[in-house]
Structure formats: C-alpha cells, structure tokens
Design a protein around this motif. Structure first.
Motif, PDB file in Angstrom:
ATOM      1  N   ALA A 178       1.113  -1.131   0.040  1.00  0.00           N
ATOM      2  CA  ALA A 178      -0.130   0.099  -0.037  1.00  0.00           C
ATOM      3  C   ALA A 178       0.889   1.401   0.114  1.00  0.00           C
ATOM      4  CB  ALA A 178      -0.772  -0.136   1.308  1.00  0.00           C
ATOM      5  N   ASP A 179       2.175   1.270   0.581  1.00  0.00           N
ATOM      6  CA  ASP A 179       3.030   2.423   0.720  1.00  0.00           C
ATOM      7  C   ASP A 179       3.876   2.352  -0.897  1.00  0.00           C
ATOM      8  OD1 ASP A 179       5.059   4.183   1.107  1.00  0.00           O
ATOM      9  OD2 ASP A 179       5.479   3.280   2.823  1.00  0.00           O
ATOM     10  N   PRO A 180       3.626   3.413  -1.485  1.00  0.00           N
ATOM     11  CA  PRO A 180       4.058   3.723  -2.830  1.00  0.00           C
ATOM     12  C   PRO A 180       5.792   3.728  -2.500  1.00  0.00           C
ATOM     13  CG  PRO A 180       2.911   5.714  -2.279  1.00  0.00           C
ATOM     14  CD  PRO A 180       2.584   4.596  -1.113  1.00  0.00           C
ATOM     15  N   GLN A 181       6.189   4.481  -1.638  1.00  0.00           N
ATOM     16  CA  GLN A 181       7.897   4.334  -1.622  1.00  0.00           C
ATOM     17  C   GLN A 181       8.101   2.934  -1.181  1.00  0.00           C
ATOM     18  OE1 GLN A 181       9.699   6.599  -2.138  1.00  0.00           O
ATOM     19  NE2 GLN A 181       8.006   8.091  -2.438  1.00  0.00           N
ATOM     20  N   LYS A 182       7.512   2.024  -0.535  1.00  0.00           N
ATOM     21  CA  LYS A 182       8.147   0.683  -0.476  1.00  0.00           C
ATOM     22  C   LYS A 182       7.837   0.021  -1.649  1.00  0.00           C
ATOM     23  CE  LYS A 182       7.391   0.248   4.395  1.00  0.00           C
ATOM     24  NZ  LYS A 182       6.741  -0.094   5.678  1.00  0.00           N
ATOM     25  N   SER A 183       6.712   0.251  -2.452  1.00  0.00           N
ATOM     26  CA  SER A 183       6.458  -0.449  -3.661  1.00  0.00           C
ATOM     27  C   SER A 183       7.565  -0.209  -4.553  1.00  0.00           C
ATOM     28  CB  SER A 183       5.136  -0.223  -4.147  1.00  0.00           C
ATOM     29  OG  SER A 183       4.198  -0.574  -3.515  1.00  0.00           O
TER      30      SER A 183
END
Length: 299
Positions: A178-183
């Motif tokens: 859900a976290d774009p930075q982790k993605s």
C-alpha cells in the motif's frame, strides 16, 4: 446504487458478499483483482473442481519450438493491448502532474493512467512492424469488482471483428504494498544509467475456471520474460503464476503485464513500455512463419 447491485443482473450480487474494506484493500495492493463466474457456468461433466494444490508449473522449456508458431495476416492486427484496470496510474511527476482520485493513484484522465503507457507500447510495436491495436475502454469504473467481466466482453468483441489477433496483453501497473515508497523499492531498476519501472508477467491457470491453454500462455510468457532479461538485465520481476485465469483463456498467447507500481513515475514506465515492445517484437519474429510477400518486422 450504494451497493452496486443490479436487480436484473444476478452477477452483481457477488459484490455485496465482499466487505467494503476488502474491496479497498484489493484495489490498492492486489492489482490483478478478482474474476466473477462466467455467465454460463460449466456443466457437471466438464466442471473443473478447484484443487488444494498450487498450480502445476510446466517445464520451463524456453525454446521457440515449444510455443505455437505465428502466421500473420498481411495488413491485419497481430497484437491487442487493453486494460482491465484502465484508471491505474503512477506517482505524479513534473511532466505528468495530475490530481489522483484516491490514495492508490487512479485517475479517469487517461493521459495520466496506464493507458498512456499502452499508447507508447502500441506505437513502438507498430514502428517495429508488429501490427498492434490498443483499446482504452475503461473497465474499472464505477466499480472495480466487475472489471474483468467488463474487459472480457470488450476483448471478445474485438476478437470477433479482428480474428487475426494472436497475442493479447492486459496492461496494468502494480501496487505490491500500500505504501508507494516501499513499492518503488521493489519496482525500480537502473540499467546503463537509465531508470526503468520493473516488469512482472502474471499468468493465470485453470484452478478456478476452465482454461485449457494456460500452459501455452505460460511458455509464451517464459520466452518474453527471458528476452526482457537478456536485453535489460534486472528489469523483470519474474512470472507470477496465479490460480485465476484473468481472461487469458481467450488466446494461446495471452499475458497480464504489470509495468511498475504506484511508486513509479510515468516517465520510468514509458521507458519500460519501450523495452517491453522491443523484447516482444524479437519474440514475435522468432515465432513467425512468413507467408509469401509477408515481411513482419521489416515494414
């Protein structure tokens, strides 16, 4: 209206059996989504019972001899690109700045959605002499839950009027977390100084719905994935084999392609679309049986 139930369409009843919070989570994290049962369920004689075992993976023989050859029809489309989740988009950037409609980065403006990446992929393939159609019908509005039902109808109609199409690409963008930075950490790679969105192929099996051609799709996906890695080492996130079929029963060369995630930019994903087109064109040429006066890839 609040429940997305159409009293004249029993299929819509399925959507109310899923809690609203589950729908939101599915849209954000598991972008391939769900498939509803077909309008005409299989009879008892040919019904496929879901197995408790994972899908059987065929031997990854990557030789072109294991994949059915392609015989193009002169002047007719060979490849179809479409989008089950047409409004999926990317992190806004300087050149592609827009206002997402939600935190999962979706937009109804197709100039900023995955449809723009599809435009680039189709243009590149056409330039390389691979006749390609790009359909930008929106299938995930007003509800995400029936998007595969909607896209199935679209693709069936396109194939009916364009029987020359042999390769079908359902183009998405992923959201592994859900976290774009982790993605972004999972879906970004730099190759020769250029930043790309990484690419994952999703292949469906026959565990949920009948799908007699899934192994052919898998072998075709292996060829494409290997070519991607050969040309752009590190760009692939490998092949994700799933229980669902994702409408891939419509062709022996149907794949779902995830380019990047909501942590990537449009620019990075456009570069990956060009890379994918190059890899696909080389695979197509290796599989093509030319008729007289045909010259695919040299137009």
């Amino acid at each position: 209206m609040m429940t997305n139930v159409d009293l004249d369409n029993p299929r819509s009843y399925f959507s109310i059996q899923v809690p609203i919070i589950s729908i939101v989570k599915t849209e954000m994290v598991s972008t391939p989504g769900v498939e509803l049962p077909p309008e005409n369920p299989p009879t008892v004689e040919n019904e496929h019972e879901p197995s408790t075992n994972p899908p059987e993976v065929p031997e990854p023989d990557t030789s072109a001899a294991e994949v059915e050859k392609i015989v193009p029809m002169k002047g007719k489309p060979l490849v179809l690109i479409y989008h089950t989740h047409t409004t999926e988009s990317y992190m806004p950037s300087k050149n592609y700045n827009y206002n997402p409609r939600d935190k999962a980065y979706h937009t109804n403006d197709l100039r900023f959605s995955v449809a723009r990446v599809g435009d680039v992929m189709a243009d590149e393939l056409n330039k390389m002499g691979i006749p390609t159609l790009h359909d930008k019908t929106v299938h995930d509005v007003p509800t995400y839950m029936t998007s595969y039902t909607n896209s199935l109808k679209t693709v069936e109609q396109i194939l009916k009027t364009n029987p020359s199409i042999k390769i079908i690409i359902d183009l998405h963008r992923d959201a592994p977390t859900a976290d774009p930075q982790k993605s972004r950490e999972l879906t970004t790679v730099k190759i020769d100084g250029k930043t790309y969105s990484r690419i994952m192929l999703v292949i469906g099996s026959d565990k949920v719905f009948p799908h007699p051609h899934w192994k052919e799709n898998y072998r075709f996906g292996v060829l494409v994935n290997n070519k991607l890695e050969e040309l752009y080492p590190g760009i692939s996130r490998e092949i994700d084999l799933r229980e669902q079929r994702f409408n891939q029963h419509l062709s022996k060369k149907a794949i779902l392609v995830e380019i990047g995630s909501h942590g990537n930019t449009m620019e990075e994903s456009i570069e990956s679309a060009k890379a994918f087109a190059r890899a696909l064109s080389e695979v197509v040429k290796s599989l093509t049986l030319l008729n007289e006066n045909e010259n695919i890839g040299q137009q």
